[in-house]
Each structure stands twice: as C-alpha cells, then as structure tokens.
Design a protein around this motif. Structure first.
Motif: not given
Length: 224
Positions: A109, A153, A155, A193, A196, A199, A223
């Motif tokens: 992430i 992911t 963000i 996230c 999930s 994501a 999500l």
C-alpha cells in the motif's frame, strides 16, 4: 493472514505513518517499522511496534530491514519535504517496492497524493505549480509499484490535517476529486484497505466527504 506475519511500515515516525501504526496496533497486527533515526523509537516501541533503523534511500538498509520476520504487506508513507534535494518520494519508495518483491510480500500500500498521475486534473494551477516537483516523484513511484507485479493499493489523500478522526473519510476512483482529510482518517482507510480484497490493484483518492472542494458528483468506492 497468519498471526506470525508482520506489516512492514515505512514512515511511522510522524504524520499519516504514525496514525497507521496506531491503527494497526489497535487491530492487534504485528508491526515492524523502518525508522531513519532514533528520535521516535521509544514512543513506537511503547506502542508495541518492532523498530528497525535504516534509510529508505539506501537499498541495502531496506532489504536488510525486511529480513528476520515473515512480512505479509508493506505500507509506505515516505516522502520528503519540498526543500530537500534528495527526496524519498520516488527513490525511497522504489527501494521499498524492490525489497518487497524480493521478500515475496503479499501486497503493498503506497500513500501518494491527489495531484499525482491522472488526478493532476483535481488541482488548481497554483497548487500544481507549487507541488509539481513532488508530484512528478510520486507519480514515478506509483508507476514503479504498478509495474512491479505486486498486488498494490495506491491511496492519494487530499490536503492533510492533524486532527482526530471524523469517520467521514471516503475513497473514490474519480481522479477529479479534491478536498481535505484528517491524517487519522487516512490511517483508518489504509487499515480497511489492508483487509479488503476489493482494494487490490486500485488507485484511489481519499478525502473527507464533508471537506470537499467544489460540488462534483462522484461515486464512492466501497471496500465492503
């Protein structure tokens, strides 16, 4: 996720990274944090975080830091201040991504920023000019992650505030969205996230639904 697996966190000394550390520990996750200096080591260890010293700009430091424990996922919030010549936004994240590939972690992430990549359309010209150098580096990091083969992911938060979580943080795939969000709310979204599958391989903007700029209609990313 096995109980023995760790979340490897880069950027935990302050800001969003510190809030993510708090959130992960509250979820009883095992956390290993990469710190560049000793400054916040005691505070993080008191929270239950395992700390390893190293510089994200040094690839050997990063690879070494990811050894010793099984790592399920890497979360990076690393970046530099605008006046710093050698920024971690690209090189630091590149080193983390490359080390994660070698360590065969499940997912990565990356905390980037609204204004990076196709979300450049969300910023006004003045903001874009101010942040241009930073955003170029962040976009390079995003692309490196997408091309790495890792489950990712990305963000992209809006403007960040250091206040208590409102619970109104939301994610969207719409790159036109801009606004403000509290760092603690970004952390909550990151932790969601992490747990999930929806994501996976998504690039998402993060804002507080009550602190939007403008009246653009958009679809919230779920999500659940």
């Amino acid at each position: 996720m096995t109980t023995a697996s760790y979340i490897f966190l880069a950027g935990a000394s302050r800001g969003v990274g510190r809030e993510i550390a708090k959130c992960l520990i509250a979820q009883q996750q095992k956390v290993k944090a990469l710190l560049r200096t000793e400054a916040t080591r005691d505070e993080l260890e008191a929270m239950g975080v395992e700390v390893v010293l190293g510089d994200a700009l040094n690839s050997e430091d990063v690879e070494s830091a990811m050894q010793g424990v099984p790592i399920d996922a890497v979360i990076s919030t690393v970046g530099g201040l605008p006046q710093v010549s050698e920024r971690a936004d690209y090189l630091g994240n590149k080193n983390l991504i490359d080390a994660a590939v070698k360590a065969k972690v499940r997912s990565f992430i990356l905390i980037s920023s609204i204004g990076s990549g196709d979300s450049v359309v969300a910023l006004n010209p003045q903001a874009l000019e101010t942040l241009r150098t930073v955003l170029i580096e962040k976009e390079k990091a995003e692309k490196h992650l997408i091309d790495s083969g890792l489950t990712y992911t990305i963000i992209r938060p809006g403007g960040l505030k250091s206040e208590a979580a409102t619970g109104n943080g939301i994610l969207t795939q719409d790159p036109r969205i801009a606004g403000i969000i509290n760092r603690a709310d970004v952390a909550q979204l990151v932790c969601r996230c992490l747990n999930s599958d929806k994501a996976n391989n998504q690039v998402l903007s993060a804002i507080d639904k009550n602190m939007l700029f403008g009246q653009i209609e958009f679809e919230e990313f779920s999500l659940d």
